[in-house]
Design an enzyme around this catalytic site. Structure first.
Site, PDB file in Angstrom:
ATOM      1  N   THR A 102       5.056   3.266  -5.008  1.00  0.00           N
ATOM      2  CA  THR A 102       4.234   2.200  -5.549  1.00  0.00           C
ATOM      3  C   THR A 102       5.150   1.159  -6.174  1.00  0.00           C
ATOM      4  O   THR A 102       6.226   1.497  -6.661  1.00  0.00           O
ATOM      5  CB  THR A 102       3.217   2.781  -6.568  1.00  0.00           C
ATOM      6  OG1 THR A 102       2.228   1.813  -6.824  1.00  0.00           O
ATOM      7  CG2 THR A 102       3.848   3.201  -7.880  1.00  0.00           C
TER       8      THR A 102
ATOM      9  N   THR B 262      -6.331   8.957  -9.472  1.00  0.00           N
ATOM     10  CA  THR B 262      -6.146   8.609 -10.877  1.00  0.00           C
ATOM     11  C   THR B 262      -5.511   7.228 -11.048  1.00  0.00           C
ATOM     12  O   THR B 262      -4.702   6.806 -10.220  1.00  0.00           O
ATOM     13  CB  THR B 262      -5.304   9.666 -11.630  1.00  0.00           C
ATOM     14  OG1 THR B 262      -5.071   9.201 -12.963  1.00  0.00           O
ATOM     15  CG2 THR B 262      -3.968   9.937 -10.967  1.00  0.00           C
TER      16      THR B 262
ATOM     17  N   THR C 252      10.748 -11.957  -0.014  1.00  0.00           N
ATOM     18  CA  THR C 252      11.745 -12.644  -0.830  1.00  0.00           C
ATOM     19  C   THR C 252      13.155 -12.521  -0.271  1.00  0.00           C
ATOM     20  O   THR C 252      13.947 -13.461  -0.357  1.00  0.00           O
ATOM     21  CB  THR C 252      11.720 -12.052  -2.269  1.00  0.00           C
ATOM     22  OG1 THR C 252      10.457 -12.366  -2.831  1.00  0.00           O
ATOM     23  CG2 THR C 252      12.808 -12.622  -3.143  1.00  0.00           C
TER      24      THR C 252
ATOM     25  N   CYS D 165      -3.552   6.711 -13.422  1.00  0.00           N
ATOM     26  CA  CYS D 165      -2.224   6.962 -13.999  1.00  0.00           C
ATOM     27  C   CYS D 165      -1.160   6.867 -12.914  1.00  0.00           C
ATOM     28  O   CYS D 165      -1.397   7.174 -11.749  1.00  0.00           O
ATOM     29  CB  CYS D 165      -2.160   8.356 -14.612  1.00  0.00           C
ATOM     30  SG  CYS D 165      -3.242   8.534 -16.032  1.00  0.00           S
TER      31      CYS D 165
ATOM     32  N   SER E  67       4.561 -11.103   1.943  1.00  0.00           N
ATOM     33  CA  SER E  67       3.807  -9.875   2.225  1.00  0.00           C
ATOM     34  C   SER E  67       2.436  -9.848   1.554  1.00  0.00           C
ATOM     35  O   SER E  67       1.624  -8.969   1.838  1.00  0.00           O
ATOM     36  CB  SER E  67       4.618  -8.631   1.865  1.00  0.00           C
ATOM     37  OG  SER E  67       4.572  -8.367   0.494  1.00  0.00           O
TER      38      SER E  67
HETATM   39  N1  ASP Z   1       5.804 -12.307  -2.580  1.00  0.00           N
HETATM   40  C1  ASP Z   1       6.961 -11.649  -2.009  1.00  0.00           C
HETATM   41  C2  ASP Z   1       6.473 -10.798  -0.859  1.00  0.00           C
HETATM   42  O1  ASP Z   1       5.913  -9.768  -1.074  1.00  0.00           O
HETATM   43  C3  ASP Z   1       7.641 -10.838  -3.038  1.00  0.00           C
HETATM   44  C4  ASP Z   1       8.850 -10.076  -2.569  1.00  0.00           C
HETATM   45  O2  ASP Z   1       9.210 -10.002  -1.430  1.00  0.00           O
HETATM   46  O3  ASP Z   1       9.489  -9.463  -3.449  1.00  0.00           O
HETATM   47  O4  ASP Z   1       6.642 -11.176   0.273  1.00  0.00           O
END
Ligand code: ASP
Length: 348
Positions: free
Chosen positions: A171, A283, A18, A285, A63
């Site tokens: 994450t 997990t 993005t 979680c 990505s």
């Molecule tokens: N779909 C985009 C990517 O992972 C989302 C981003 O970059 O925030 O390339």
């Protein structure tokens, strides 16, 4: 004292995401654009007194299309330019950034320089973009040295929304807000406020700064992920755990490592264990760890041959398995090594 290294040289690697996308007037979807336009949008980079070179991946990708071959290209690129630069900043989409950062952390052996992933939630051309601040902070961190001239953060990290997180602990936890990433089981390695405050107790430093970088490029991807949920059927569990194509299965369990205690489930797990499959318990979680000695259901898994992933993220578990299985065909060695903390990814 921590200072910006005036003579640093940074390689900025643009892979897509993005941060570098703009709206296609034809179908109103976001598509990647040229890197020179990113530099036009961030004139602040020119204020750094050091050299910033750029490398653009071709093709640029969202990505969501990242594959292990892309990690190999990325790792090889870093290796081939390693001696020329003090640090590397990788512009990457957020969707799989935690997977890529985890993978690179296990693929790059003997790292003594920063490899900092960043990106943004809003394209860099938008007035309220988070991309500028993320990029400028990442570059500053990638160039920072300590009083001995060593890199402040010789690790693979994610720099996002003023936080520097260990890559293999991170994450993506928010699809909408600027604080997209968390590393719930370890505090940030640095925070960018008026100055960048590094937590040097958490950052991992090499015992030998003269180490040569080597790259693990053999990845064995025969891994499946089994997410336990109420209502999961024996057929689905059997297909995933006993599939001929899988050498390892990450079992995403409840809470501190619990799964279904019914006989049918434990029987299938036992069969998979008897087939010498690598069964790794992580997990579901966001925070906390697997402890298979706590409840009877966890204990049954352990007895059936499942090994503990401690507080590994799923992203990190996948990357660690790819790399370790790529290194050896011996599943016993892989199981033993999985339980070791290799790159700060687990707290045992
Ligand atoms: N779909 C985009 C990517 O992972 C989302 C981003 O970059 O925030 O390339």
């Amino acid at each position: 004292m921590i200072s910006l290294n005036r003579k640093a040289a940074i390689l900025l690697i643009y892979t897509g995401g993005t941060i570098g996308m703009k709206e296609d007037p034809e179908d109103q979807t976001l598509k990647p654009f040229d890197f020179s336009q990113i530099l036009d949008e961030v004139p602040e980079l020119g204020k750094f007194a050091f050299k910033i070179d750029a490398y653009t991946f071709s093709p640029l990708i969202d990505s969501s299309d990242v594959e292990p071959g892309f990690w190999i290209d990325l790792a090889r690129l870093i290796k081939s330019r390693y001696d020329e630069y003090d640090g590397f900043v990788i512009l990457h989409g957020t969707d799989t950034m935690a997977f890529s950062a985890s993978a690179l952390s296990f693929m790059l052996e003997g790292l003594t320089k920063p490899v900092i992933f960043t990106g943004s939630q809003l394209p860099i051309g938008r007035p309220r973009t988070d991309g500028k601040e993320n990029l400028v902070s990442a570059v500053e961190i990638a160039s920072a040295k300590d009083e001995n001239g060593h890199s402040m953060v010789p690790e693979v990290c994610i720099c996002f929304d003023s936080l520097l997180l260990r890559g293999n602990r991170s994450t993506k936890a928010d699809a909408e807000n600027f604080n997209a990433f968390r590393s719930p089981n370890i505090a940030p390695l640095a925070e960018a406020g008026i100055s960048i405050r590094y937590d040097r107790r958490l950052i991992r430093y090499p015992d030998d700064w003269d180490k040569t970088l080597s790259v693990n490029t053999e990845l064995d991807t025969r891994v499946s992920i089994l997410k336990i949920h109420p209502g999961i059927t024996p057929q689905v569990v059997r297909n995933i755990l006993l599939g001929a194509e899988t050498r390892a299965v990450i079992i995403e369990t409840y809470g501190s490592g619990n799964a279904i205690s019914r006989d049918w489930f434990i029987d299938i797990v036992r069969q998979a264990g008897a087939m010498n499959k690598i069964l790794l318990n992580v997990t579901q979680c966001l925070a906390g760890r697997v402890n298979m000695d706590l409840y009877a259901t966890g204990k049954k898994l352990k007895e059936a041959g499942v090994i503990t992933g401690y507080d590994l993220t799923t992203e990190s578990a996948l990357a660690k398995l790819f790399v370790l299985m790529g290194k050896s065909q011996d599943n016993s060695w892989v199981k033993e090594t999985l339980e070791q903390d290799l790159k700060g990814e687990i707290d045992r």
